[in-house]
Motif scaffolding. Sequence first.
Motif, PDB file in Angstrom:
ATOM      1  N   ALA A 224       0.830  -1.206   0.000  1.00 37.99           N
ATOM      2  CA  ALA A 224       0.000   0.000   0.000  1.00 37.99           C
ATOM      3  C   ALA A 224       0.864   1.254   0.000  1.00 37.99           C
ATOM      4  N   VAL A 225       1.975   1.233   0.758  1.00 42.78           N
ATOM      5  CA  VAL A 225       2.891   2.375   0.803  1.00 42.78           C
ATOM      6  C   VAL A 225       3.531   2.608  -0.558  1.00 42.78           C
ATOM      7  N   LEU A 226       3.905   1.529  -1.230  1.00 41.59           N
ATOM      8  CA  LEU A 226       4.506   1.630  -2.567  1.00 41.59           C
ATOM      9  C   LEU A 226       3.530   2.263  -3.548  1.00 41.59           C
ATOM     10  N   ILE A 227       2.276   1.819  -3.516  1.00 43.24           N
ATOM     11  CA  ILE A 227       1.253   2.381  -4.410  1.00 43.24           C
ATOM     12  C   ILE A 227       0.993   3.845  -4.065  1.00 43.24           C
ATOM     13  N   LEU A 228       0.931   4.165  -2.772  1.00 39.96           N
ATOM     14  CA  LEU A 228       0.712   5.545  -2.335  1.00 39.96           C
ATOM     15  C   LEU A 228       1.835   6.460  -2.804  1.00 39.96           C
ATOM     16  N   ALA A 229       3.088   5.987  -2.684  1.00 39.12           N
ATOM     17  CA  ALA A 229       4.230   6.783  -3.141  1.00 39.12           C
ATOM     18  C   ALA A 229       4.137   7.052  -4.637  1.00 39.12           C
ATOM     19  N   PHE A 230       3.664   6.069  -5.381  1.00 43.61           N
ATOM     20  CA  PHE A 230       3.530   6.222  -6.832  1.00 43.61           C
ATOM     21  C   PHE A 230       2.436   7.234  -7.170  1.00 43.61           C
ATOM     22  N   VAL A 231       1.286   7.104  -6.511  1.00 43.93           N
ATOM     23  CA  VAL A 231       0.148   7.970  -6.809  1.00 43.93           C
ATOM     24  C   VAL A 231       0.413   9.415  -6.403  1.00 43.93           C
ATOM     25  N   SER A 232       1.113   9.635  -5.277  1.00 45.16           N
ATOM     26  CA  SER A 232       1.323  10.988  -4.759  1.00 45.16           C
ATOM     27  C   SER A 232       2.530  11.688  -5.369  1.00 45.16           C
ATOM     28  N   ASN A 233       3.277  11.030  -6.240  1.00 40.78           N
ATOM     29  CA  ASN A 233       4.460  11.625  -6.844  1.00 40.78           C
ATOM     30  C   ASN A 233       4.261  11.732  -8.359  1.00 40.78           C
ATOM     31  N   LYS A 234       4.224  12.947  -8.865  1.00 43.31           N
ATOM     32  CA  LYS A 234       3.971  13.171 -10.291  1.00 43.31           C
ATOM     33  C   LYS A 234       5.070  12.594 -11.171  1.00 43.31           C
ATOM     34  N   GLN A 235       6.317  12.653 -10.701  1.00 40.30           N
ATOM     35  CA  GLN A 235       7.422  12.108 -11.492  1.00 40.30           C
ATOM     36  C   GLN A 235       7.281  10.599 -11.658  1.00 40.30           C
ATOM     37  N   PHE A 236       6.836   9.924 -10.610  1.00 39.29           N
ATOM     38  CA  PHE A 236       6.618   8.478 -10.709  1.00 39.29           C
ATOM     39  C   PHE A 236       5.537   8.167 -11.738  1.00 39.29           C
TER      40      PHE A 236
END
Length: 274
Positions: free
Chosen positions: A50-62
């Motif tokens: 869930a943390v990995l997905i959250l980091a992806f969703v909240s970061n535009k560069q990702f």
Amino acid sequence: HTNFPWPVIFAIFTGLATCFFILRRSLFFAGVMVFLTVLAKQNFGVVLLAVLILAFVSNKQFLKKRLLVWGFWGIAIPSFLYIFYLFISGSLWPFLDDFYVYTWVRIIQDQTLTTSFFFGETLFEKILKLFFYTTPFFISLLAVIVDWKKKTYLFLSCFVLLFYVAGIRPTTDYIHISPLISILGIPFAVISTKIQSKHLYYGVYALLVGIVILGFSTAIYKGYYRWHAPLVVQNDWIFLPKTYVQLDSSQKNELQQIVGIVHIHTTPDEPIFV
């Protein structure tokens, strides 16, 4: 003071490594760390996903670089290799059966490890322990709130918050709160970047010093977990082949009796089941 490899220790290490690789934009290795966390502690592994997905969703560069695909392969490749290894070694079905019996049936369905969250002998003790055991939750929640708009380190705060939620239940005791307290530096760091206050710094330092003092006093006067005598009463040395340790008097007597029985009923070339 820990005398056995506790899975949560590995899970916290791989969890921190996951966050490190996310910060380094190496989502493939972050995915590998998620897989390793699942091996150690399944509940923490789900949290890290869930943390990995959250980091992806909240970061535009990702999002632009579609780095989540690399994170998926980081999880999928070692998972396939591990399942393949279990299959060719004939361990796959026993592995799944053990997981079903010991995790799903005993822990989730039968709740054999479930303890009360509100415990203590007196009302004051209950309130004090409830405050202590919920501190990591509220500190992490504050870090999420102060970083909610910019979302610079939102996944870091959520990492600690979700680790707490997953790790404090179904068993709530000192041994389960200790590793969760050890990662409180992360939300403290997030809060300090958003709130510039001397009172906050002094409060954090006071809390950290208090936790260290509590840790030493617990080890010395209460003992490790439930079955060990406090260090303050471990004053008797025992001298055995390959053994030179300090114990309390009752443990020393028990161990000497066991060794005596072993010497009487076995020969040096016989195997001994302990």
